[in-house]
Scaffold this motif. Structure first.
Motif, PDB file in Angstrom:
ATOM      1  N   PHE A   1      -7.191 -12.480 -11.192  1.00 23.98           N
ATOM      2  CA  PHE A   1      -6.215 -13.331 -10.929  1.00 23.98           C
ATOM      3  C   PHE A   1      -4.616 -12.787 -10.852  1.00 23.98           C
ATOM      4  O   PHE A   1      -4.513 -12.069 -11.943  1.00 23.98           O
ATOM      5  CB  PHE A   1      -6.174 -14.628 -11.802  1.00 23.98           C
ATOM      6  CG  PHE A   1      -5.853 -15.727 -11.024  1.00 23.98           C
ATOM      7  CD1 PHE A   1      -5.270 -16.020  -9.774  1.00 23.98           C
ATOM      8  CD2 PHE A   1      -5.678 -16.920 -12.368  1.00 23.98           C
ATOM      9  CE1 PHE A   1      -4.888 -17.055  -9.685  1.00 23.98           C
ATOM     10  CE2 PHE A   1      -5.218 -18.099 -11.672  1.00 23.98           C
ATOM     11  CZ  PHE A   1      -4.807 -18.410 -10.343  1.00 23.98           C
ATOM     12  N   ILE A   2      -3.766 -12.938  -9.862  1.00 24.48           N
ATOM     13  CA  ILE A   2      -2.403 -12.581 -10.127  1.00 24.48           C
ATOM     14  C   ILE A   2      -1.547 -13.731  -9.761  1.00 24.48           C
ATOM     15  O   ILE A   2      -1.346 -14.150  -8.798  1.00 24.48           O
ATOM     16  CB  ILE A   2      -2.201 -11.385  -9.122  1.00 24.48           C
ATOM     17  CG1 ILE A   2      -3.102 -10.219  -9.122  1.00 24.48           C
ATOM     18  CG2 ILE A   2      -0.764 -10.771  -9.581  1.00 24.48           C
ATOM     19  CD1 ILE A   2      -2.822  -9.054  -8.181  1.00 24.48           C
ATOM     20  N   PRO A   3      -1.355 -14.691 -10.825  1.00 27.59           N
ATOM     21  CA  PRO A   3      -0.691 -15.929 -10.385  1.00 27.59           C
ATOM     22  C   PRO A   3       1.005 -15.989 -10.681  1.00 27.59           C
ATOM     23  O   PRO A   3       1.377 -16.639 -11.388  1.00 27.59           O
ATOM     24  CB  PRO A   3      -1.392 -16.922 -11.660  1.00 27.59           C
ATOM     25  CG  PRO A   3      -1.532 -15.853 -12.620  1.00 27.59           C
ATOM     26  CD  PRO A   3      -1.890 -14.735 -12.222  1.00 27.59           C
ATOM     27  N   PHE A   4       1.457 -15.306  -9.650  1.00 31.32           N
ATOM     28  CA  PHE A   4       3.035 -15.289  -9.973  1.00 31.32           C
ATOM     29  C   PHE A   4       3.364 -16.631  -9.392  1.00 31.32           C
ATOM     30  O   PHE A   4       3.080 -17.109  -8.099  1.00 31.32           O
ATOM     31  CB  PHE A   4       3.672 -14.035  -8.814  1.00 31.32           C
ATOM     32  CG  PHE A   4       3.531 -12.616  -9.461  1.00 31.32           C
ATOM     33  CD1 PHE A   4       2.672 -12.376 -10.566  1.00 31.32           C
ATOM     34  CD2 PHE A   4       4.586 -11.824  -9.281  1.00 31.32           C
ATOM     35  CE1 PHE A   4       2.598 -11.042 -11.286  1.00 31.32           C
ATOM     36  CE2 PHE A   4       4.562 -10.899 -10.174  1.00 31.32           C
ATOM     37  CZ  PHE A   4       3.562 -10.394 -11.010  1.00 31.32           C
TER      38      PHE A   4
ATOM     39  N   THR B   1       7.361  -8.319  -4.977  1.00 36.94           N
ATOM     40  CA  THR B   1       6.520  -7.313  -6.024  1.00 36.94           C
ATOM     41  C   THR B   1       5.538  -6.797  -5.370  1.00 36.94           C
ATOM     42  O   THR B   1       4.467  -7.286  -4.654  1.00 36.94           O
ATOM     43  CB  THR B   1       6.303  -8.228  -7.175  1.00 36.94           C
ATOM     44  OG1 THR B   1       7.507  -8.514  -7.875  1.00 36.94           O
ATOM     45  CG2 THR B   1       5.527  -7.310  -8.277  1.00 36.94           C
ATOM     46  N   SER B   2       5.100  -5.576  -5.619  1.00 36.36           N
ATOM     47  CA  SER B   2       3.806  -4.763  -5.316  1.00 36.36           C
ATOM     48  C   SER B   2       3.053  -4.600  -6.613  1.00 36.36           C
ATOM     49  O   SER B   2       3.472  -3.606  -7.426  1.00 36.36           O
ATOM     50  CB  SER B   2       4.168  -3.533  -4.836  1.00 36.36           C
ATOM     51  OG  SER B   2       2.734  -2.724  -4.552  1.00 36.36           O
ATOM     52  N   PRO B   3       2.137  -5.427  -7.088  1.00 35.91           N
ATOM     53  CA  PRO B   3       1.716  -5.429  -8.207  1.00 35.91           C
ATOM     54  C   PRO B   3       0.639  -4.251  -8.626  1.00 35.91           C
ATOM     55  O   PRO B   3      -0.290  -4.230  -7.427  1.00 35.91           O
ATOM     56  CB  PRO B   3       0.901  -6.845  -8.639  1.00 35.91           C
ATOM     57  CG  PRO B   3       1.215  -7.800  -7.462  1.00 35.91           C
ATOM     58  CD  PRO B   3       1.703  -6.847  -6.396  1.00 35.91           C
ATOM     59  N   LEU B   4       0.651  -3.541  -9.651  1.00 38.88           N
ATOM     60  CA  LEU B   4      -0.244  -2.290  -9.706  1.00 38.88           C
ATOM     61  C   LEU B   4      -1.787  -3.016  -9.957  1.00 38.88           C
ATOM     62  O   LEU B   4      -2.545  -2.319  -9.513  1.00 38.88           O
ATOM     63  CB  LEU B   4       0.070  -1.601 -11.381  1.00 38.88           C
ATOM     64  CG  LEU B   4       1.170  -0.567 -11.114  1.00 38.88           C
ATOM     65  CD1 LEU B   4       2.429  -1.195 -11.115  1.00 38.88           C
ATOM     66  CD2 LEU B   4       1.207   0.364 -12.595  1.00 38.88           C
TER      67      LEU B   4
ATOM     68  N   MET C   1       2.990 -14.126  -2.426  1.00 41.31           N
ATOM     69  CA  MET C   1       2.967 -12.466  -2.717  1.00 41.31           C
ATOM     70  C   MET C   1       2.381 -11.816  -1.626  1.00 41.31           C
ATOM     71  O   MET C   1       1.623 -11.359  -1.436  1.00 41.31           O
ATOM     72  CB  MET C   1       1.979 -12.291  -3.833  1.00 41.31           C
ATOM     73  CG  MET C   1       2.121 -13.463  -5.183  1.00 41.31           C
ATOM     74  SD  MET C   1       1.257 -12.613  -6.696  1.00 41.31           S
ATOM     75  CE  MET C   1       1.880 -11.068  -6.925  1.00 41.31           C
ATOM     76  N   ARG C   2       3.634 -11.253  -0.745  1.00 43.73           N
ATOM     77  CA  ARG C   2       3.326 -10.774   0.725  1.00 43.73           C
ATOM     78  C   ARG C   2       2.838  -9.414   0.449  1.00 43.73           C
ATOM     79  O   ARG C   2       1.809  -9.077   1.304  1.00 43.73           O
ATOM     80  CB  ARG C   2       5.035 -10.765   0.915  1.00 43.73           C
ATOM     81  CG  ARG C   2       5.403 -11.976   1.498  1.00 43.73           C
ATOM     82  CD  ARG C   2       7.163 -11.705   2.070  1.00 43.73           C
ATOM     83  NE  ARG C   2       7.623 -13.133   2.217  1.00 43.73           N
ATOM     84  CZ  ARG C   2       8.740 -13.308   2.734  1.00 43.73           C
ATOM     85  NH1 ARG C   2       9.653 -12.044   2.534  1.00 43.73           N
ATOM     86  NH2 ARG C   2       9.454 -14.445   2.850  1.00 43.73           N
ATOM     87  N   GLU C   3       3.069  -8.812  -0.478  1.00 46.29           N
ATOM     88  CA  GLU C   3       2.357  -7.405  -0.670  1.00 46.29           C
ATOM     89  C   GLU C   3       0.685  -7.369  -1.079  1.00 46.29           C
ATOM     90  O   GLU C   3       0.132  -6.499  -0.803  1.00 46.29           O
ATOM     91  CB  GLU C   3       3.075  -6.459  -1.892  1.00 46.29           C
ATOM     92  CG  GLU C   3       4.471  -6.021  -1.515  1.00 46.29           C
ATOM     93  CD  GLU C   3       4.601  -5.240  -0.324  1.00 46.29           C
ATOM     94  OE1 GLU C   3       3.839  -4.544  -0.191  1.00 46.29           O
ATOM     95  OE2 GLU C   3       5.466  -5.541   0.563  1.00 46.29           O
ATOM     96  N   CYS C   4       0.369  -8.655  -1.499  1.00 46.83           N
ATOM     97  CA  CYS C   4      -1.165  -9.006  -1.647  1.00 46.83           C
ATOM     98  C   CYS C   4      -1.604  -9.476  -0.716  1.00 46.83           C
ATOM     99  O   CYS C   4      -2.792  -9.008  -0.136  1.00 46.83           O
ATOM    100  CB  CYS C   4      -1.235  -9.561  -3.048  1.00 46.83           C
ATOM    101  SG  CYS C   4      -0.573  -9.071  -4.467  1.00 46.83           S
TER     102      CYS C   4
END
Length: 751
Positions: free
Chosen positions: A652-655, A664-667, A685-688
């Motif tokens: 999960f990446i719940p920004f 943001t481009s999450p590692l 989260m566009r980068e995802c």
């Protein structure tokens, strides 16, 4: 609640006879009658109760059921003035049995007409009271007109208010838009009071009630009432005021906490300024010494470069060997060691440590894990002699300027990029201020071709590529200009500058000053970590000076089979065993997470176990809900993090929605790919979401569905293979190659 199996038409006489015979007590009918009657008494205007008692006015409780509400009225009105009336003989029979001192009558007023000129004394009352009855009729105001015919002075009604989602027995809703101000032209609305029953003790109603008082106009005129006696309400102002007061008290307490925090912060800032001032004084005092050391270094370099020094070198070595053979052997071995390739130096760390301890007269440790290098760091002179002197054997020199210590539990982009540049054959110098756990005094090799250092002499290195991060507070345009200008300057634009990421106003000013410096010609290249940041940079400096290098993943680390043998906490084992699907997150518990949606999602999905791993930033961990299906483990060292994450089924990446999510481009996205775990993110989260393999949602409901869709894919072999392929495509080595193009243009930019 009524018996739903009752076959008779709702609200018919037979229906109510059956209710009173079978389930009235079972469904708390007596308690409800008392509750509503007492609520009406508490909110009846004082002047009306005063007139009823003083003039001994007769009061009828129309629709009295089994008389419990009438008996409650007797707590404030003499029983001799009261009459209870209901059309159900069953109810009246029960009332007469319970409350013998009160007169009860079984009559149906709605089927009776009062003849013109007849004696109204036996069929009419001074005050007609009715509690929670009119809502049972399809045409309640026609019923009210019939009740007005039976009243000489006043009508008092207790009704459910703003009941839009009605229960089965209720056929009408009473709203500000439909309650009349007059009845039969004779009765005028002179009092209304709204009460929110939800917060009352032992409440029998989960909404609002309204008390209405209609007075006969002639009678009201005779009372000489004043404005203070009249109150018309549409809202429960008392409850609202109490809620506002509680809110004010809570906000006041929070304000006090913030003021205390501000005071502590100001004191800390004053202390920091004082220390900085003292430090400036000390630096000024050391400046002459620093210049003297530089002069000595130049003199030493001249001596060592002289012909006489080279010619006498055998004599010096021989003399030293005669006087101190062990010291000479030690120095020779040290020179040979640092002349070896990096991979051989790392392989020989254990034997080297034991040999050093032997020569220094210390016990030789039996551990094969190797020592800390904190006592074997190279000085600046030795680093120049042993490493910088061989700079031509490297592809180039990459200097990571101060941003974050190397040894932190959660590895971030600077460490990953530096390690990848080292693997590509560049000499990497990673600067640290020993804030966390580096504890270096000089130069220490921490990975192939990667050296961490706290030495200021790095500023003197010429012809290097230097990397500045957009999140690093330590740099100012002025400090950057003082460093060697013969190289290339990279500005790593990795995050939108925002208070939730960048800190207080002063920090934001420093970061914006550095950004403006870089975007206005101060940097040779802008390295953007996300598409939106890339587009912004291109508008300022042009496409040829911007490099897109998103975050990535160290696939070797996450696929290391040794993680399967790493022990993990028993509480994680037992927690994951309780749930068929475990939803995992590792990363900072920071302000940019969507805590509100998380709380509601966790509440709605007790079938899923939610695990959170990461450091607490600004109280983020306290915002996680306290629930049985939530486990927070705190920060976990990056070296063993994959062992923990293997327990996740989906990730999960719940920004929360906003600029941070969009830029943001999450590692962790690519780290989740390397673990071959399905990933769910928030929609902004566009980068995802550029990857169709990523599940997404913009609301709690959409995220819940995305979790189900992701869970269905967790054991899909072809889907997992695709995630592994995406991880390979986004390895840190690929990012380092993208950045290394600045070395190809080094000569062009240096001309």
């Amino acid at each position: 609640m009524p018996n739903n199996l009752n076959p008779r038409p709702i609200n018919s006489k037979s229906y109510w006879d059956d209710r009173f015979s079978n389930d009235w007590d079972e469904n708390d009918g007596p308690a409800q009658s008392r509750f509503f009657a007492r609520l009406a008494l508490q909110n009846t205007p004082a002047w009306l109760l005063r007139e009823i008692r003083r003039e001994k006015l007769s009061v009828v409780d129309w629709g009295c059921a089994e008389g419990d509400g009438t008996d409650a009225l007797a707590e404030s009105i003499d029983r001799s003035q009261l009459t209870g009336l209901d059309f159900s003989e069953v109810a009246i029979s029960a009332a007469r049995g319970r409350y013998k001192a009160i007169n009860f009558q079984a009559k149906n007023w709605l089927d009776e007409n009062i003849e013109v000129g007849s004696d109204r004394s036996n069929s009419c009352f001074d005050v007609v009271f009715s509690s929670n009855t009119l809502e049972h009729f399809h045409a309640p105001y026609r019923v009210l007109e019939r009740l007005a015919e039976r009243s000489r002075k006043a009508i008092v009604l207790a009704l459910p208010f703003r009941e839009l989602d009605r229960i089965d027995e209720h056929h009408a809703s009473f709203l500000p838009e439909n309650i009349p101000s007059e009845v039969n032209t004779c009765f005028q609305l002179c009092h209304s009071k709204v009460v929110d029953c939800r917060s009352l003790p032992d409440t029998q109603w989960s909404g609002e009630q309204i008390l209405l008082v209609y007075g006969h106009k002639d009678w009201l005129s005779s009372l000489n009432l004043v404005l203070n006696d009249i109150s018309i309400e549409q809202h429960d102002t008392e409850t609202k005021l109490n809620e506002l007061q509680e809110s004010v008290e809570v906000q006041g307490a929070r304000l006090s906490e913030l003021l205390s925090e501000l005071e502590r912060g100001q004191k800390a800032l004053f202390e920091k300024d004082r220390l900085l001032s003292e430090n400036d004084v000390k630096l000024a005092e050391l400046e002459p010494l620093h210049n003297y050391v530089k002069e000595l270094e130049v003199l030493i370099d001249e001596i060592e470069a002289s012909s006489s020094w080279r010619l006498t070198k055998p004599l010096r070595i021989g003399g030293q060997f005669v006087k101190s053979p062990l010291v000479s052997i030690y120095r020779l071995g040290k020179y040979i060691f640092w002349s070896l390739p990096p991979f051989m130096r790392r392989a020989l760390q254990g034997p080297r440590h034991r040999l050093v301890r032997y020569f220094r007269g210390l016990p030789v440790e039996s551990s094969s894990s190797g020592p800390s290098l904190s006592h074997n760091d190279l000085s600046w002179l030795k680093f120049k002699e042993l490493i910088l002197s061989k700079r031509d054997s490297y592809k180039g020199i990459f200097i990571q300027e101060l941003v974050i210590d190397w040894n932190v539990p959660l590895y971030q982009r600077p460490q990953h990029i530096s390690a990848a540049m080292g693997r590509l054959g560049f000499l990497v110098i990673y600067r640290t201020d020993n804030w966390a756990g580096d504890d270096v005094n000089g130069f220490r090799e921490v990975a192939d071709n990667v050296w961490i250092t706290n030495r200021h002499e790095v500023d003197q290195i010429k012809g290097a590529v230097r990397s500045l991060y957009s999140t690093a507070y330590a740099h100012t345009p002025e400090s950057v200009k003082k460093r060697d200008e013969s190289g290339v300057l990279l500005y790593e634009y990795i995050d939108h500058i925002d208070p939730e990421i960048s800190g207080d106003e002063q920090n934001i000013k420093r970061l914006l000053a550095l950004k403006n410096f870089a975007f206005n010609g101060g940097a040779d290249f802008i390295v953007a970590s996300a598409g939106q940041l890339y587009d912004e940079a291109v508008k300022f400096v042009g496409e040829e000076r911007v490099i897109l290098a998103q975050n990535g993943v160290d696939t070797r680390h996450y696929r290391n089979p040794g993680h399967a043998d790493t022990s993990i906490p028993k509480k994680l084992e037992s927690f994951s065993d309780r749930y068929e699907t475990v939803v995992g997150y590792f990363g900072a518990l920071a302000p940019w997470l969507w805590y509100e949606a998380l709380s509601e999602l966790i509440r709605q999905r007790p079938d899923l176990g939610f695990v959170f791993i990461g450091p607490d930033y600004y109280g983020g961990a306290q915002k996680l809900p306290s629930a049985d299906n939530v486990l927070y483990l705190g920060a976990v060292d990056y070296k063993i993090l994959p062992a923990y994450a293997r327990r996740f089924d989906v990730c999960f990446i719940p920004f929360k929605p906003g600029e941070i999510a969009r830029t943001t481009s999450p590692l962790k996205l690519f780290e989740y790919f390397a673990l071959e775990k399905p990933v769910i993110v928030t929609s902004e989260m566009r980068e995802c979401v550029q990857y169709p393999e990523v599940f997404r949602g913009g609301s709690v409901q959409e995220l819940s569905k995305a979790l189900d869709d992701a869970t269905a894919k967790k054991n899909d072999a072809s889907f997992r293979e695709r995630l592994a392929q995406l991880a390979d495509e986004n390895d840190w080595d690929q990012r380092a190659k993208a950045i290394s193009v600045c070395f190809d243009k080094f000569e062009e930019l240096s001309e």
